[in-house]
Design an enzyme around this catalytic site. Sequence first.
Site, PDB file in Angstrom:
ATOM      1  N   ASN A 172     -28.140  -0.336 -30.800  1.00  0.00           N
ATOM      2  CA  ASN A 172     -28.372  -1.423 -31.763  1.00  0.00           C
ATOM      3  C   ASN A 172     -29.461  -1.023 -32.763  1.00  0.00           C
ATOM      4  O   ASN A 172     -30.371  -1.787 -33.063  1.00  0.00           O
ATOM      5  CB  ASN A 172     -28.746  -2.717 -31.034  1.00  0.00           C
ATOM      6  CG  ASN A 172     -28.689  -3.927 -31.947  1.00  0.00           C
ATOM      7  OD1 ASN A 172     -28.061  -3.900 -33.001  1.00  0.00           O
ATOM      8  ND2 ASN A 172     -29.348  -5.003 -31.544  1.00  0.00           N
ATOM      9  N   GLU A 219     -23.787   2.481 -32.425  1.00  0.00           N
ATOM     10  CA  GLU A 219     -24.584   1.626 -33.309  1.00  0.00           C
ATOM     11  C   GLU A 219     -25.933   2.268 -33.625  1.00  0.00           C
ATOM     12  O   GLU A 219     -26.983   1.659 -33.458  1.00  0.00           O
ATOM     13  CB  GLU A 219     -24.771   0.225 -32.715  1.00  0.00           C
ATOM     14  CG  GLU A 219     -23.689  -0.746 -33.124  1.00  0.00           C
ATOM     15  CD  GLU A 219     -24.104  -2.195 -33.006  1.00  0.00           C
ATOM     16  OE1 GLU A 219     -24.288  -2.848 -34.064  1.00  0.00           O
ATOM     17  OE2 GLU A 219     -24.232  -2.701 -31.883  1.00  0.00           O
ATOM     18  N   ASP A 224     -19.115   1.710 -26.357  1.00  0.00           N
ATOM     19  CA  ASP A 224     -19.066   0.250 -26.382  1.00  0.00           C
ATOM     20  C   ASP A 224     -17.655  -0.151 -26.778  1.00  0.00           C
ATOM     21  O   ASP A 224     -17.243   0.022 -27.921  1.00  0.00           O
ATOM     22  CB  ASP A 224     -20.099  -0.265 -27.391  1.00  0.00           C
ATOM     23  CG  ASP A 224     -20.095  -1.777 -27.517  1.00  0.00           C
ATOM     24  OD1 ASP A 224     -19.272  -2.439 -26.850  1.00  0.00           O
ATOM     25  OD2 ASP A 224     -20.907  -2.300 -28.298  1.00  0.00           O
ATOM     26  N   ASN A 267     -16.560  -3.325 -26.489  1.00  0.00           N
ATOM     27  CA  ASN A 267     -16.593  -4.727 -26.912  1.00  0.00           C
ATOM     28  C   ASN A 267     -15.524  -5.574 -26.237  1.00  0.00           C
ATOM     29  O   ASN A 267     -14.987  -6.505 -26.827  1.00  0.00           O
ATOM     30  CB  ASN A 267     -16.495  -4.827 -28.445  1.00  0.00           C
ATOM     31  CG  ASN A 267     -17.859  -4.898 -29.105  1.00  0.00           C
ATOM     32  OD1 ASN A 267     -18.717  -5.681 -28.703  1.00  0.00           O
ATOM     33  ND2 ASN A 267     -18.075  -4.044 -30.101  1.00  0.00           N
ATOM     34  N   HIS A 319     -28.205  -3.823 -25.335  1.00  0.00           N
ATOM     35  CA  HIS A 319     -27.385  -3.146 -24.338  1.00  0.00           C
ATOM     36  C   HIS A 319     -28.302  -2.369 -23.408  1.00  0.00           C
ATOM     37  O   HIS A 319     -29.494  -2.193 -23.676  1.00  0.00           O
ATOM     38  CB  HIS A 319     -26.418  -2.154 -24.996  1.00  0.00           C
ATOM     39  CG  HIS A 319     -25.373  -2.781 -25.838  1.00  0.00           C
ATOM     40  ND1 HIS A 319     -24.033  -2.777 -25.508  1.00  0.00           N
ATOM     41  CD2 HIS A 319     -25.450  -3.415 -27.042  1.00  0.00           C
ATOM     42  CE1 HIS A 319     -23.331  -3.378 -26.450  1.00  0.00           C
ATOM     43  NE2 HIS A 319     -24.171  -3.775 -27.392  1.00  0.00           N
TER      44      HIS A 319
END
Length: 281
Positions: free
Chosen positions: A35, A61, A174, A176, A272
């Site tokens: 992130n 990310e 990830d 999602n 995360h």
Amino acid sequence: MDFIFLQTTICPVRAGNKIQTENVSIKKIITYNLNGIRSAANKGFVEWLRNCGADVVCLQETKAQPDQIPIMEIAGAGYETYCFSAQKKGYSGVALLCRQKPDHIEKGMGIPLYDNEGRFIRADFGKLSVISVYHPSGTSGEERQAFKMQWLHDFQDYVEDLRKKRPYMILAGDYNICHEAIDIHDPVRNATHSGFLPEEREWMSGFLAKGYIDSFRYLHPDLKAQYTWWSFRAGSRAKNLGWRIDYLMLTDNLANNLKNAFILPEAVHSDHCPSGIELDI
């Protein structure tokens, strides 16, 4: 809250030979959605990296252009950085941090619609391919949810074709998506939310049926309350109200090489946390 990090759990695996690759030593792989790599670095990510013991760290990310990634600090921790950034600044982006130099790096899938968003990067080590992938989120509305579903279809087609040339793959990242009710803290209330929609879960079931292994569930089929993402709202992480949306998917011919799968919720550089596997290769 109760978190569990299992280091030595072994599960029966299907019959077959282990992959053997000359001059390759890939024993431990971690995936981590940061992130924002610059934000994570300010929270001690590089120090954590120095001590994590992984041979390859798959990042998602990164939210940074190549010149914004702390490559020198990462090198000081013992890793070479291979990144694939989105065209849009401060958005998406994936990277691979490697202790051993790969034989080949492939950035993107050759599909501009997705490659512009920096969602896929692959490193080849002998016969083994390690991939960092960041699946789209559909939480912002119907348009992005439709984009996500199209991505899932195209992603599966791409990796199925890639598997003909690179049959030993680890697809880390990830996704999602929470696959089963055990992977989410409130499956009833979240059943209509992106990330736990029936069509997303059905896609993942179909993907696994093509010959892939969810490494964590393969070794820990009944382990509950093991999550990799928590909302920033309402103290979700402290209460362990999370989702397991980060995976290390293996082609099933690597089943006999899989020794361990784990989650590291004590790492708090992001919303995360890292997940990982240990291999016998």
